[in-house]
Scaffold this motif. Structure first.
Motif, PDB file in Angstrom:
ATOM      1  N   PRO A 110       0.841  -1.201   0.000  1.00 53.47           N
ATOM      2  CA  PRO A 110       0.000   0.000   0.000  1.00 53.47           C
ATOM      3  C   PRO A 110       0.878   1.254   0.000  1.00 53.47           C
ATOM      4  O   PRO A 110       1.906   1.305   0.674  1.00 53.47           O
ATOM      5  CB  PRO A 110      -0.791  -0.103   1.311  1.00 53.47           C
ATOM      6  N   VAL A 111       0.454   2.267  -0.760  1.00 52.96           N
ATOM      7  CA  VAL A 111       1.203   3.519  -0.869  1.00 52.96           C
ATOM      8  C   VAL A 111       0.214   4.668  -0.696  1.00 52.96           C
ATOM      9  O   VAL A 111      -0.859   4.668  -1.307  1.00 52.96           O
ATOM     10  CB  VAL A 111       1.910   3.650  -2.231  1.00 52.96           C
ATOM     11  N   ALA A 112       0.590   5.660   0.114  1.00 54.89           N
ATOM     12  CA  ALA A 112      -0.346   6.753   0.373  1.00 54.89           C
ATOM     13  C   ALA A 112       0.414   8.031   0.708  1.00 54.89           C
ATOM     14  O   ALA A 112       1.537   8.254   0.251  1.00 54.89           O
ATOM     15  CB  ALA A 112      -1.309   6.364   1.498  1.00 54.89           C
ATOM     16  N   THR A 113      -0.214   8.872   1.505  1.00 57.87           N
ATOM     17  CA  THR A 113       0.430  10.071   2.039  1.00 57.87           C
ATOM     18  C   THR A 113      -0.366  10.535   3.249  1.00 57.87           C
ATOM     19  O   THR A 113      -1.465  10.039   3.514  1.00 57.87           O
ATOM     20  CB  THR A 113       0.502  11.186   0.966  1.00 57.87           C
ATOM     21  N   LEU A 114       0.196  11.478   3.980  1.00 60.51           N
ATOM     22  CA  LEU A 114      -0.525  12.173   5.050  1.00 60.51           C
ATOM     23  C   LEU A 114      -0.731  13.609   4.599  1.00 60.51           C
ATOM     24  O   LEU A 114       0.238  14.309   4.301  1.00 60.51           O
ATOM     25  CB  LEU A 114       0.266  12.145   6.359  1.00 60.51           C
ATOM     26  N   GLU A 115      -1.989  14.046   4.528  1.00 59.13           N
ATOM     27  CA  GLU A 115      -2.263  15.412   4.086  1.00 59.13           C
ATOM     28  C   GLU A 115      -3.654  15.837   4.540  1.00 59.13           C
ATOM     29  O   GLU A 115      -4.480  15.009   4.953  1.00 59.13           O
ATOM     30  CB  GLU A 115      -2.145  15.533   2.568  1.00 59.13           C
ATOM     31  N   ASP A 116      -3.912  17.125   4.433  1.00 59.41           N
ATOM     32  CA  ASP A 116      -5.212  17.688   4.801  1.00 59.41           C
ATOM     33  C   ASP A 116      -6.334  17.061   3.978  1.00 59.41           C
ATOM     34  O   ASP A 116      -6.207  16.845   2.775  1.00 59.41           O
ATOM     35  CB  ASP A 116      -5.200  19.198   4.567  1.00 59.41           C
ATOM     36  N   HIS A 117      -7.430  16.765   4.645  1.00 60.96           N
ATOM     37  CA  HIS A 117      -8.645  16.283   3.997  1.00 60.96           C
ATOM     38  C   HIS A 117      -9.856  17.029   4.562  1.00 60.96           C
ATOM     39  O   HIS A 117     -10.801  16.429   5.072  1.00 60.96           O
ATOM     40  CB  HIS A 117      -8.796  14.775   4.180  1.00 60.96           C
ATOM     41  N   GLY A 118      -9.769  18.351   4.457  1.00 55.31           N
ATOM     42  CA  GLY A 118     -10.875  19.165   4.946  1.00 55.31           C
ATOM     43  C   GLY A 118     -10.920  19.196   6.460  1.00 55.31           C
ATOM     44  O   GLY A 118     -10.099  18.585   7.147  1.00 55.31           O
ATOM     45  N   PRO A 119     -11.905  19.905   7.008  1.00 53.98           N
ATOM     46  CA  PRO A 119     -12.030  19.988   8.467  1.00 53.98           C
ATOM     47  C   PRO A 119     -12.708  18.781   9.101  1.00 53.98           C
ATOM     48  O   PRO A 119     -12.799  18.700  10.327  1.00 53.98           O
ATOM     49  CB  PRO A 119     -12.889  21.242   8.665  1.00 53.98           C
ATOM     50  N   HIS A 120     -13.174  17.826   8.287  1.00 54.76           N
ATOM     51  CA  HIS A 120     -13.978  16.716   8.818  1.00 54.76           C
ATOM     52  C   HIS A 120     -13.274  15.369   8.803  1.00 54.76           C
ATOM     53  O   HIS A 120     -13.741  14.429   9.453  1.00 54.76           O
ATOM     54  CB  HIS A 120     -15.286  16.605   8.035  1.00 54.76           C
ATOM     55  N   LEU A 121     -12.145  15.241   8.073  1.00 51.12           N
ATOM     56  CA  LEU A 121     -11.452  13.961   7.967  1.00 51.12           C
ATOM     57  C   LEU A 121     -10.025  14.075   8.501  1.00 51.12           C
ATOM     58  O   LEU A 121      -9.400  15.129   8.390  1.00 51.12           O
ATOM     59  CB  LEU A 121     -11.388  13.503   6.506  1.00 51.12           C
ATOM     60  N   HIS A 143      -3.192   7.765  -3.233  1.00 51.79           N
ATOM     61  CA  HIS A 143      -3.047   9.225  -3.309  1.00 51.79           C
ATOM     62  C   HIS A 143      -2.764   9.621  -4.750  1.00 51.79           C
ATOM     63  O   HIS A 143      -1.775   9.171  -5.347  1.00 51.79           O
ATOM     64  CB  HIS A 143      -1.918   9.684  -2.392  1.00 51.79           C
ATOM     65  N   GLY A 144      -3.622  10.459  -5.310  1.00 55.46           N
ATOM     66  CA  GLY A 144      -3.577  10.756  -6.730  1.00 55.46           C
ATOM     67  C   GLY A 144      -2.238  11.241  -7.240  1.00 55.46           C
ATOM     68  O   GLY A 144      -1.759  10.791  -8.285  1.00 55.46           O
ATOM     69  N   SER A 145      -1.595  12.167  -6.514  1.00 57.12           N
ATOM     70  CA  SER A 145      -0.353  12.752  -7.008  1.00 57.12           C
ATOM     71  C   SER A 145       0.824  11.794  -6.933  1.00 57.12           C
ATOM     72  O   SER A 145       1.889  12.074  -7.486  1.00 57.12           O
ATOM     73  CB  SER A 145      -0.023  14.039  -6.238  1.00 57.12           C
ATOM     74  N   ASN A 146       0.642  10.656  -6.281  1.00 57.15           N
ATOM     75  CA  ASN A 146       1.685   9.619  -6.274  1.00 57.15           C
ATOM     76  C   ASN A 146       1.708   8.809  -7.561  1.00 57.15           C
ATOM     77  O   ASN A 146       2.722   8.161  -7.860  1.00 57.15           O
ATOM     78  CB  ASN A 146       1.443   8.607  -5.141  1.00 57.15           C
ATOM     79  N   GLN A 147       0.606   8.778  -8.295  1.00 57.50           N
ATOM     80  CA  GLN A 147       0.398   7.709  -9.256  1.00 57.50           C
ATOM     81  C   GLN A 147       1.494   7.604 -10.315  1.00 57.50           C
ATOM     82  O   GLN A 147       2.044   6.535 -10.559  1.00 57.50           O
ATOM     83  CB  GLN A 147      -0.976   7.840  -9.916  1.00 57.50           C
TER      84      GLN A 147
END
Length: 271
Positions: A29-40, A117-121
């Protein structure tokens, strides 16, 4: 007795050798840690893709070994918001490649990077290609979840938002997180924000437009959201998660069925 799923980090070195000898597919699995709005939470991409891979590895327990997720990715365009950890593109690409090369060195022949994460693709795809050309008789592949025809059909089936409603911290991601861990989602803070500068060919949705343009995220999103998370439900999330798991298991089985390519000298005739 092998675990269900079989966790790479819990193996001894003799067990790694045995797992490689069983021609298992390494799920990374590949991802990132980043802002996802004030709710996530910041871990939205990481939590979702890790859960998909965990469930898929449990279902295909005799065909896979599950690697720890790569938690940090490429997202410099989000750095105006507090929270993201962005890795330089070349360092991230090399890191992913080195994971694959290490697995190949230990005898694994089939590797699937599952990106969340989209920008990883594009970078993950480059890493997999580098694994394939640097290692003999290895098959490294990549995917982004819910991108197959079957997965996209479920996305269209469950969505209530129009185009632009499933971009980031959106109806889709929020629904899946509600299905995984509803207590971590604050729906009272979910907002519908779709402010990306769309055009005839450029838009952000689960399937983006054909013209790709990624400016600073803060230049168009005030909250970090691009989409409509107010339409998210746990029921939608369960359907999406089930589809993503089935999709991933299908990829594993397809990779297992493919013969490993072997380099041959060029010839003027086919066959």
């Amino acid at each position: 007795m092998w675990g269900r799923p079989l966790l790479y980090e819990r193996l001894t070195w003799p067990e790694v050798r045995r797992a490689a000898g069983e021609d298992r597919v390494c799920l990374v699995p590949v991802a990132t840690l980043e802002d996802h709005g004030p709710h996530l939470p910041l871990d939205t991409d990481l939590r979702i893709v890790s859960e998909i891979c965990r469930r898929a590895a449990g279902e295909a327990h005799d065909q896979t070994v599950l690697l720890p997720a790569i938690p940090h990715g490429y997202d410099p365009h989000h750095m105006d918001f507090p929270g993201p950890i962005s890795i330089r593109w070349e360092a991230f690409t090399r890191y992913c490649k080195d994971v694959g090369v290490s697995l190949a060195r230990h005898g694994f022949k089939r590797i699937l990077f599952v990106n969340g994460h989209g920008s990883n693709q594009n970078l993950v795809e480059m890493a997999a290609r580098l694994v394939n050309v640097e290692c003999d008789e290895v098959m490294a592949a990549t995917t982004f979840y819910l991108s197959s025809p079957e997965g996209l059909a479920v996305v269209e089936e469950v969505r209530d938002s129009d185009r632009g409603g499933m971009g980031h911290a959106c109806e889709l991601e929020t629904s899946i997180y509600l299905a995984i861990d509803p207590d971590a989602v604050d729906m009272s803070k979910a907002v519908d924000e779709r402010s990306y500068p769309e055009g005839e060919h450029a838009w952000l949705d689960w399937s983006d437009g054909s013209l790709h343009l990624m400016p600073w995220w803060s230049s168009f999103s005030r909250t970090g959201v691009q989409g409509d998370p107010t339409k998210a439900t746990a029921e939608k999330g369960k359907a999406l998660l089930d589809a993503a798991v089935a999709e991933c298991v299908g990829y594993v089985r397809e990779l297992r069925a493919k013969p490993i390519g072997r380099r041959k000298p060029p010839s003027e005739t086919a066959g």
